[in-house]
Design an enzyme around this catalytic site. Structure first.
Site, mmCIF file in Angstrom:
data_model
loop_
_atom_site.group_PDB
_atom_site.id
_atom_site.type_symbol
_atom_site.label_atom_id
_atom_site.label_comp_id
_atom_site.label_asym_id
_atom_site.label_seq_id
_atom_site.Cartn_x
_atom_site.Cartn_y
_atom_site.Cartn_z
ATOM 1 N N GLU A 167 9.254 -9.135 8.457
ATOM 2 C CA GLU A 167 8.971 -10.465 7.893
ATOM 3 C C GLU A 167 10.134 -11.053 7.099
ATOM 4 O O GLU A 167 10.066 -11.193 5.866
ATOM 5 C CB GLU A 167 7.711 -10.420 7.014
ATOM 6 C CG GLU A 167 6.438 -10.153 7.787
ATOM 7 C CD GLU A 167 5.167 -10.527 7.015
ATOM 8 O OE1 GLU A 167 5.273 -10.978 5.860
ATOM 9 O OE2 GLU A 167 4.073 -10.383 7.576
ATOM 10 N N GLU A 349 0.717 -6.354 12.569
ATOM 11 C CA GLU A 349 -0.189 -6.427 11.418
ATOM 12 C C GLU A 349 -1.228 -7.500 11.676
ATOM 13 O O GLU A 349 -0.899 -8.591 12.147
ATOM 14 C CB GLU A 349 0.549 -6.847 10.124
ATOM 15 C CG GLU A 349 1.381 -5.772 9.505
ATOM 16 C CD GLU A 349 2.022 -6.207 8.188
ATOM 17 O OE1 GLU A 349 1.462 -7.077 7.481
ATOM 18 O OE2 GLU A 349 3.105 -5.684 7.870
HETATM 19 C C1 NOJ Z 1 2.667 -8.738 5.426
HETATM 20 C C2 NOJ Z 1 3.465 -7.621 4.860
HETATM 21 O O1 NOJ Z 1 4.267 -7.056 5.839
HETATM 22 C C3 NOJ Z 1 2.621 -6.574 4.163
HETATM 23 O O2 NOJ Z 1 3.489 -5.764 3.427
HETATM 24 C C4 NOJ Z 1 1.552 -7.244 3.317
HETATM 25 O O3 NOJ Z 1 0.857 -6.337 2.523
HETATM 26 C C5 NOJ Z 1 0.623 -7.985 4.238
HETATM 27 N N1 NOJ Z 1 1.372 -9.021 4.916
HETATM 28 C C6 NOJ Z 1 -0.558 -8.653 3.542
HETATM 29 O O4 NOJ Z 1 -0.111 -9.658 2.710
#
Ligand code: NOJ
Length: 443
Positions: A167, A349
């Site tokens: 990200e 994710e």
């Molecule tokens: C994206 C991130 O990669 C992760 O570390 C985070 O906890 C989640 N989103 C939820 O916000």
């Protein structure tokens, strides 16, 4: 009759986490401070003044956690390596104890039939590199490349699936422009764009390194492009979504997939400095695009470049940005394919925070999370059924953990963690997800 919502036979089902969010042991066995260790000590930056010092204590409990994942029938685990555990100063002397820890951890999962999928950078930049201007300094890319070289040389005999950086919009945008994530800076756009460029370069360098050091490897970026959803599924609104997608995602997607920046971006006074050869490093072909997807927004033909406002009662998870928009999974994949010709995808994710409660009987009956994930998976199934090459899905997160600036207050886990006792309790959604994995379909 065939069961409904079946996924392809080789579809990968997994669960995900990141080192900084679960390991704890923030200063054990030679680990150096990360920018998050510093940031969480700045009053007011992290809810409740929470720190990463103990987290889920996965550093000490990883064998127990691996046993539980095995019991749940989960066979793929996306994890990240903490750079400051290996290089407390970011570069230079290797902390052998840190490398040995990850070697034992990888073995523990492999011994239990769980395949590790490793992210090289998930936000925990070594603080000494931030002291030299962090991602805004091009030298950080070289430091990252040497760290990635060490990791892949030592773990590449056992780890074949690699993610470069996680990200970019968050660790650059939230960290260096908005200041709400570590390192908490609010720099002018031109500097921020330079940071984005360096992060893209780091990705490209890591792709080269994985390919050079790991035989039979697969490697790609984990990205979170925004997802415009056509408000009505007719061609005029779909075309509006395409225009919106290209405009907003262009500065990161175009260099990755086409080896150039959008002309409007380079014509702006805030354009980054690009050195010869950078763009071909960034555009290195990858094996897949990893997508972290939580929420999209609606657009319409009347104003393609504007996100429609969400009405006040629109369904939400436990954070204001967690708009419940299951179609995000389908439209992101379709747009990435149609606009940038991205070919293969993993959802690296997906999930949501909810205010879970443990019942007197010791259960967590998180119907909202089960419903959330189920609806998103139906939308992923649609993409797969329409022929998009979707190869896998990782639920965020394997267990409740340190949700960055939100601390431990926001729970994303399939497994509930009592942070006082470190007791793990699989939630209803965990049992449901196990059935999904077992049956390879949305149940
Ligand atoms: C994206 C991130 O990669 C992760 O570390 C985070 O906890 C989640 N989103 C939820 O916000």
């Amino acid at each position: 009759m065939n069961p409904s919502f079946q996924f392809p036979a080789d579809f990968v089902w997994g669960v995900a986490a990141a080192g900084a969010q679960i390991e704890g042991a923030a200063f054990c066995q030679g680990k150096g401070p990360s920018i998050w260790d510093t940031f969480c000590r700045v009053p007011g930056k992290v809810v409740g003044g929470d720190t990463l010092d103990v987290a889920c204590d996965h550093f000490h409990l990883f064998e127990q956690d691996a046993n539980l994942m095995k019991e749940m029938g989960w066979t793929n685990y996306r994890l990240s390596i903490a750079w400051p555990r290996l290089y407390p100063s970011g570069r230079g002397a290797l902390n052998q104890a840190g490398l040995d820890f990850y070697s034992r951890l990888i073995d523990a999962f492999l011994e239990r039939g769980i395949t590790p999928w490793v992210t090289l950078f998930h936000w925990d930049l070594p603080q000494p590199l931030e002291d030299e201007n962090g991602w805004l300094n091009r030298d950080t890319v070289d430091a990252f490349a040497s760290y990635a070289d060490t990791v892949t040389r030592h773990l590449g005999d056992r780890v074949k699936d690699w993610f470069t950086v996680n990200e970019i919009p968050c660790f650059i945008g939230l960290g260096y422009e908005q200041g709400i994530h570590a390192p908490g800076r609010t720099e002018p756009k031109k500097m921020v764009n330079q940071g984005y460029h360096h992060a893209l370069l780091a990705h490209g360098r890591a792709v080269e390194i994985v390919r050079a050091n790991v035989s039979d490897s697969r490697v790609g970026l984990v990205h979170n492009p925004v997802t415009p959803i056509p408000v009505i599924e007719t061609e005029e609104h779909i075309e509006a979504a395409r225009q919106n997608y290209e405009r907003v995602n262009g500065p990161l997607m175009q260099p990755i997939f086409q080896g150039s920046y959008p002309a409007w971006f380079m014509d702006s006074p805030d354009a980054p400095e690009v050195t010869d050869g950078d763009l071909s490093t960034i555009a290195q072909p990858c094996d897949f695009l990893g997508l972290n997807l939580y929420a999209g927004y609606f657009v319409r033909a009347e104003s393609p470049l504007e996100a429609m406002p969400f009405p006040s009662q629109f369904p939400l998870g436990d954070l204001p940005w967690l708009k419940v928009t299951p179609q995000t999974l389908y439209w992101q994949i379709r747009m990435a394919r149609e606009v940038y010709s991205a070919q293969s995808f993993y959802v690296t994710e997906n999930g949501s925070a909810f205010a879970d409660e443990v019942t007197p009987a010791g259960e967590v009956l998180d119907l909202e999370r089960r419903e959330f994930l189920r609806n998103y998976l139906l939308s992923l199934h649609r993409a797969s059924a329409e022929g998009f090459d979707v190869r896998g899905f990782f639920a965020w997160s394997v267990m409740d953990n340190f949700e960055w600036a939100e601390g431990y207050a926001k729970r994303f886990g399939l497994i509930h963690v009592d942070f006082e006792t470190q007791k793990r309790t699989p939630k209803l959604s965990a049992h449901w997800f196990s059935a999904v994995c077992r049956e390879n379909r949305v149940v």
